[in-house]
Design a protein around this motif. Structure first.
Motif, PDB file in Angstrom:
ATOM      1  N   ILE A   1       0.774  -1.195   0.187  1.00  0.00           N
ATOM      2  CA  ILE A   1       0.120  -0.051  -0.079  1.00  0.00           C
ATOM      3  C   ILE A   1       0.710   1.224   0.244  1.00  0.00           C
ATOM      4  O   ILE A   1       1.698   1.539   0.921  1.00  0.00           O
ATOM      5  N   VAL A   2       0.798   2.016  -1.076  1.00  0.00           N
ATOM      6  CA  VAL A   2       1.748   3.081  -1.038  1.00  0.00           C
ATOM      7  C   VAL A   2       1.090   4.513  -1.102  1.00  0.00           C
ATOM      8  O   VAL A   2       1.525   5.634  -1.089  1.00  0.00           O
ATOM      9  N   HIS A   3      -0.174   4.412  -1.223  1.00  0.00           N
ATOM     10  CA  HIS A   3      -1.226   5.648  -1.180  1.00  0.00           C
ATOM     11  C   HIS A   3      -2.166   5.290  -0.018  1.00  0.00           C
ATOM     12  O   HIS A   3      -3.413   4.608  -0.265  1.00  0.00           O
ATOM     13  N   GLY A   4      -1.623   5.608   1.146  1.00  0.00           N
ATOM     14  CA  GLY A   4      -2.564   5.272   2.402  1.00  0.00           C
ATOM     15  C   GLY A   4      -3.334   6.219   2.901  1.00  0.00           C
ATOM     16  O   GLY A   4      -2.713   7.348   3.120  1.00  0.00           O
ATOM     17  N   HIS A   5      -4.508   6.336   3.398  1.00  0.00           N
ATOM     18  CA  HIS A   5      -5.198   7.113   4.058  1.00  0.00           C
ATOM     19  C   HIS A   5      -5.410   6.588   5.418  1.00  0.00           C
ATOM     20  O   HIS A   5      -6.118   5.634   5.571  1.00  0.00           O
ATOM     21  N   VAL A   6      -4.813   7.023   6.485  1.00  0.00           N
ATOM     22  CA  VAL A   6      -4.975   6.404   7.957  1.00  0.00           C
ATOM     23  C   VAL A   6      -5.853   7.167   8.810  1.00  0.00           C
ATOM     24  O   VAL A   6      -5.595   8.355   8.909  1.00  0.00           O
ATOM     25  N   PHE A   7      -6.737   6.696   9.273  1.00  0.00           N
ATOM     26  CA  PHE A   7      -7.581   7.320  10.327  1.00  0.00           C
ATOM     27  C   PHE A   7      -7.766   6.748  11.604  1.00  0.00           C
ATOM     28  O   PHE A   7      -7.858   5.739  11.855  1.00  0.00           O
ATOM     29  N   PRO A   8      -7.286   7.586  12.632  1.00  0.00           N
ATOM     30  CA  PRO A   8      -7.431   7.321  14.008  1.00  0.00           C
ATOM     31  C   PRO A   8      -8.915   6.987  14.139  1.00  0.00           C
ATOM     32  O   PRO A   8      -9.568   8.152  13.993  1.00  0.00           O
ATOM     33  N   TYR A   9      -9.037   6.158  14.754  1.00  0.00           N
ATOM     34  CA  TYR A   9     -10.622   5.881  14.989  1.00  0.00           C
ATOM     35  C   TYR A   9     -11.131   6.831  16.077  1.00  0.00           C
ATOM     36  O   TYR A   9     -10.503   6.950  16.985  1.00  0.00           O
ATOM     37  N   SER A  10     -12.311   7.333  15.891  1.00  0.00           N
ATOM     38  CA  SER A  10     -13.033   8.177  17.060  1.00  0.00           C
ATOM     39  C   SER A  10     -14.457   7.992  16.893  1.00  0.00           C
ATOM     40  O   SER A  10     -15.147   7.707  15.915  1.00  0.00           O
ATOM     41  N   PRO A  11     -14.945   7.645  18.118  1.00  0.00           N
ATOM     42  CA  PRO A  11     -16.261   7.502  18.249  1.00  0.00           C
ATOM     43  C   PRO A  11     -17.443   8.209  17.732  1.00  0.00           C
ATOM     44  O   PRO A  11     -17.004   9.537  18.223  1.00  0.00           O
ATOM     45  N   ARG A  12     -18.264   7.897  16.796  1.00  0.00           N
ATOM     46  CA  ARG A  12     -19.306   8.780  16.448  1.00  0.00           C
ATOM     47  C   ARG A  12     -20.668   8.392  17.266  1.00  0.00           C
ATOM     48  O   ARG A  12     -20.951   7.265  17.116  1.00  0.00           O
TER      49      ARG A  12
ATOM     50  N   VAL B   1      -4.569   4.613  20.375  1.00  0.00           N
ATOM     51  CA  VAL B   1      -5.096   4.973  19.049  1.00  0.00           C
ATOM     52  C   VAL B   1      -4.201   5.869  18.090  1.00  0.00           C
ATOM     53  O   VAL B   1      -3.765   5.400  17.122  1.00  0.00           O
ATOM     54  N   ARG B   2      -3.820   6.875  19.060  1.00  0.00           N
ATOM     55  CA  ARG B   2      -2.760   7.758  18.202  1.00  0.00           C
ATOM     56  C   ARG B   2      -1.449   7.005  17.767  1.00  0.00           C
ATOM     57  O   ARG B   2      -0.836   7.375  16.474  1.00  0.00           O
ATOM     58  N   ALA B   3      -0.757   6.348  18.853  1.00  0.00           N
ATOM     59  CA  ALA B   3       0.449   5.786  18.471  1.00  0.00           C
ATOM     60  C   ALA B   3       0.124   4.733  17.305  1.00  0.00           C
ATOM     61  O   ALA B   3       1.051   4.419  16.489  1.00  0.00           O
ATOM     62  N   ARG B   4      -0.774   3.961  17.377  1.00  0.00           N
ATOM     63  CA  ARG B   4      -1.001   2.836  16.156  1.00  0.00           C
ATOM     64  C   ARG B   4      -1.343   3.627  15.002  1.00  0.00           C
ATOM     65  O   ARG B   4      -0.784   3.108  14.049  1.00  0.00           O
ATOM     66  N   ALA B   5      -1.926   4.881  14.933  1.00  0.00           N
ATOM     67  CA  ALA B   5      -1.972   5.495  13.768  1.00  0.00           C
ATOM     68  C   ALA B   5      -0.554   6.026  12.982  1.00  0.00           C
ATOM     69  O   ALA B   5      -0.608   6.105  11.904  1.00  0.00           O
ATOM     70  N   THR B   6      -0.166   6.257  14.215  1.00  0.00           N
ATOM     71  CA  THR B   6       1.369   6.822  13.744  1.00  0.00           C
ATOM     72  C   THR B   6       2.216   5.541  12.991  1.00  0.00           C
ATOM     73  O   THR B   6       2.788   5.970  12.185  1.00  0.00           O
ATOM     74  N   GLU B   7       2.057   4.533  13.762  1.00  0.00           N
ATOM     75  CA  GLU B   7       2.864   3.468  13.286  1.00  0.00           C
ATOM     76  C   GLU B   7       2.266   2.992  11.873  1.00  0.00           C
ATOM     77  O   GLU B   7       3.217   2.656  11.043  1.00  0.00           O
ATOM     78  N   LEU B   8       1.072   3.061  11.651  1.00  0.00           N
ATOM     79  CA  LEU B   8       0.593   2.766  10.331  1.00  0.00           C
ATOM     80  C   LEU B   8       1.070   3.515   9.272  1.00  0.00           C
ATOM     81  O   LEU B   8       1.386   3.327   8.222  1.00  0.00           O
ATOM     82  N   ARG B   9       1.145   4.791   9.554  1.00  0.00           N
ATOM     83  CA  ARG B   9       1.419   6.005   8.709  1.00  0.00           C
ATOM     84  C   ARG B   9       3.022   5.703   8.177  1.00  0.00           C
ATOM     85  O   ARG B   9       3.461   5.890   7.233  1.00  0.00           O
ATOM     86  N   GLY B  10       3.750   5.238   9.223  1.00  0.00           N
ATOM     87  CA  GLY B  10       5.006   4.818   9.113  1.00  0.00           C
ATOM     88  C   GLY B  10       5.184   3.880   7.967  1.00  0.00           C
ATOM     89  O   GLY B  10       5.850   3.751   7.277  1.00  0.00           O
ATOM     90  N   ALA B  11       4.602   2.952   8.147  1.00  0.00           N
ATOM     91  CA  ALA B  11       4.504   1.598   7.495  1.00  0.00           C
ATOM     92  C   ALA B  11       4.114   1.895   6.006  1.00  0.00           C
ATOM     93  O   ALA B  11       4.839   1.423   4.941  1.00  0.00           O
ATOM     94  N   VAL B  12       3.128   2.822   5.868  1.00  0.00           N
ATOM     95  CA  VAL B  12       2.889   3.363   4.472  1.00  0.00           C
ATOM     96  C   VAL B  12       3.874   4.225   3.886  1.00  0.00           C
ATOM     97  O   VAL B  12       4.231   3.800   2.536  1.00  0.00           O
ATOM     98  N   ALA B  13       4.426   4.864   4.791  1.00  0.00           N
ATOM     99  CA  ALA B  13       5.601   5.739   4.183  1.00  0.00           C
ATOM    100  C   ALA B  13       6.643   5.147   3.794  1.00  0.00           C
ATOM    101  O   ALA B  13       7.440   5.103   2.533  1.00  0.00           O
ATOM    102  N   GLU B  14       7.023   3.954   4.534  1.00  0.00           N
ATOM    103  CA  GLU B  14       8.325   3.186   4.357  1.00  0.00           C
ATOM    104  C   GLU B  14       7.932   2.342   2.776  1.00  0.00           C
ATOM    105  O   GLU B  14       8.743   2.227   1.974  1.00  0.00           O
ATOM    106  N   ALA B  15       6.634   1.806   2.752  1.00  0.00           N
ATOM    107  CA  ALA B  15       6.345   1.036   1.308  1.00  0.00           C
ATOM    108  C   ALA B  15       6.587   2.352   0.370  1.00  0.00           C
ATOM    109  O   ALA B  15       6.885   1.850  -0.856  1.00  0.00           O
ATOM    110  N   ARG B  16       6.008   3.558   0.501  1.00  0.00           N
ATOM    111  CA  ARG B  16       5.878   4.358  -0.437  1.00  0.00           C
ATOM    112  C   ARG B  16       7.286   4.729  -1.107  1.00  0.00           C
ATOM    113  O   ARG B  16       7.371   4.573  -2.288  1.00  0.00           O
ATOM    114  N   GLN B  17       8.281   5.194  -0.061  1.00  0.00           N
ATOM    115  CA  GLN B  17       9.367   5.166  -0.398  1.00  0.00           C
ATOM    116  C   GLN B  17      10.249   4.167  -1.198  1.00  0.00           C
ATOM    117  O   GLN B  17      10.705   4.346  -2.154  1.00  0.00           O
TER     118      GLN B  17
END
Length: 395
Positions: free
Chosen positions: A298-309, A325-341
């Motif tokens: 996944i090289v074009h990732g939209h990562v959303f930290p879950y927030s209750p509605r 939640v915030r820490a996991r979102a940061t990790e996910l964005r990092g994984a996408v950034a690594e795949a993208r690079q």
């Protein structure tokens, strides 16, 4: 002295469908003066916060303007937004493209001027019930534009010089489910390609992989005018969380789809929506989210930290701590950034067909962002061979 804008200002938040509708609203209100429209989003609690922030910022900048709010939050947060002192009025989301809702003449609603690409809303609303999502409350049930209506809009945009058409919708792959005969999305795409052989580039916004019909799959795999860029409404990489989200696909379904399409079209770039910290998500579930980024590339990732509605089933489930939640979102964005690079590195030294934007950059067919040498006219398609990467830009 008034600081109101001389003409209409439309502030768009959220999805590509909102962006498309904002262009139509801007065209509809072209003759208006001193008007600000906030086209809001309600997909997450953060989106609602940003909507409120945009309203307050717009009012501070333009205290004398008439400020109107439409969009999904204008439905789901109607009372709260109407009570904001900065807001002069709300326009129902279902009526945002109706000239009468804005007291505009009917003839005012026309396609907005095209720059390099045109976003065309072919579907609106949603009939599904994902446990985290409030959008059906803001958009209503699924509704599809007919093939002829879509073709007429495509023809207008091509006549104005658009080089790329982007089909959008709240649940794009459900297009046709409310039309006679229930045609699948592949029928619409095939009709556009057949009727407009001179259409250079066709792209689609987020697709629900489980709803990609056989004809659409064949077109994505083998039609060069359909861009090699597939953005999936994936949401998560673990089957239990997908089940609790009330999604209709499994991890294996997504892996099989991407593998099958990549066998036919190896240059296919994958994007995906992913939610971090969904209720009940364990460390094991989060690890599956991280691993599917790598497995699908996944090289074009939209990562959303879950927030209750409020009003959604997921809001009543056991919640994950906000800092987790915030820490996991940061990790996910990092994984996408690594795949993208890693992916961008494979594109260095390769000639790419780039649709030139006005800001000196453009998008390749696989949606990589590319710097454009001076002298290339906006709205043209140029062949560019990048020599290096600067941040996330091919140069």
């Amino acid at each position: 002295m008034s600081t109101a804008p001389a003409g209409p200002t439309v502030i768009s938040l959220g999805c590509r469908l909102n962006l498309s509708e904002s262009e139509s609203i801007r065209a509809l209100l072209a003759e208006e003066r001193d008007v600000i429209v906030v086209n809001s989003c309600a997909v997450t609690g953060e989106a609602v916060r940003q909507t409120r922030q945009a309203i307050r910022r717009a009012r501070r900048a333009h205290p004398a303007a008439r400020l109107l709010v439409t969009g999904c939050a204008a439905e789901t947060e109607r009372e709260a937004l109407a009570a904001m002192p900065e807001v002069d009025g709300l326009v129902a989301n279902s009526r945002k493209l109706d000239p009468r809702a804005w007291n505009a003449p009917a003839a005012a609603l026309r396609p907005a001027p095209v720059r390099t690409r045109a976003f065309i809303a072919v579907q609106n609303g949603c009939d599904h019930a994902c446990t985290f999502c409030i959008i059906p409350q803001g958009r209503g049930p699924g509704r599809s534009q007919t093939i002829d209506a879509v073709c007429n809009e495509v023809a207008r945009h091509l006549g104005e010089g658009a080089q790329e058409i982007v089909l959008t919708g709240v649940d794009l792959t459900s297009w046709g489910s409310d039309l006679p005969g229930r045609p699948p999305l592949g029928t619409l795409v095939a009709a556009l390609l057949e009727r407009y052989p001179a259409l250079p580039r066709l792209r689609m916004s987020s697709l629900d992989g489980i709803e990609i019909d056989p004809l659409l799959g064949e077109i994505i795999a083998g039609e060069p005018r359909v861009m090699p860029h597939l953005h999936l409404s994936l949401q998560h990489g673990h089957d239990l969380i997908l089940k609790r989200m009330k999604r209709r696909h499994s991890r294996a379904d997504a892996v099989e789809l991407v593998g099958r399409l990549r066998d036919r079209r190896p240059d296919l770039a994958i994007g995906a929506d992913l939610i971090a910290g969904f209720p009940t998500e364990s460390a094991e579930h989060h690890a599956a989210n991280l691993s599917i980024v790598r497995e699908l590339g996944i090289v074009h990732g939209h990562v959303f930290p879950y927030s209750p509605r409020p009003g959604t089933p997921a809001a009543r489930m056991p919640q994950v701590a906000r800092d987790t939640v915030r820490a996991r979102a940061t990790e996910l964005r990092g994984a996408v950034a690594e795949a993208r690079q890693s992916w961008l590195a494979t594109l260095v030294g390769r000639p790419l067909r780039v649709l030139v934007e006005r800001d000196g950059t453009g998008h390749a067919e696989n949606f990589a962002r590319v710097a454009v040498p001076p002298g290339q006219a906006a709205g043209t398609i140029a062949t560019i061979t990048p020599s290096r990467i600067e941040d996330t830009l091919l140069v």
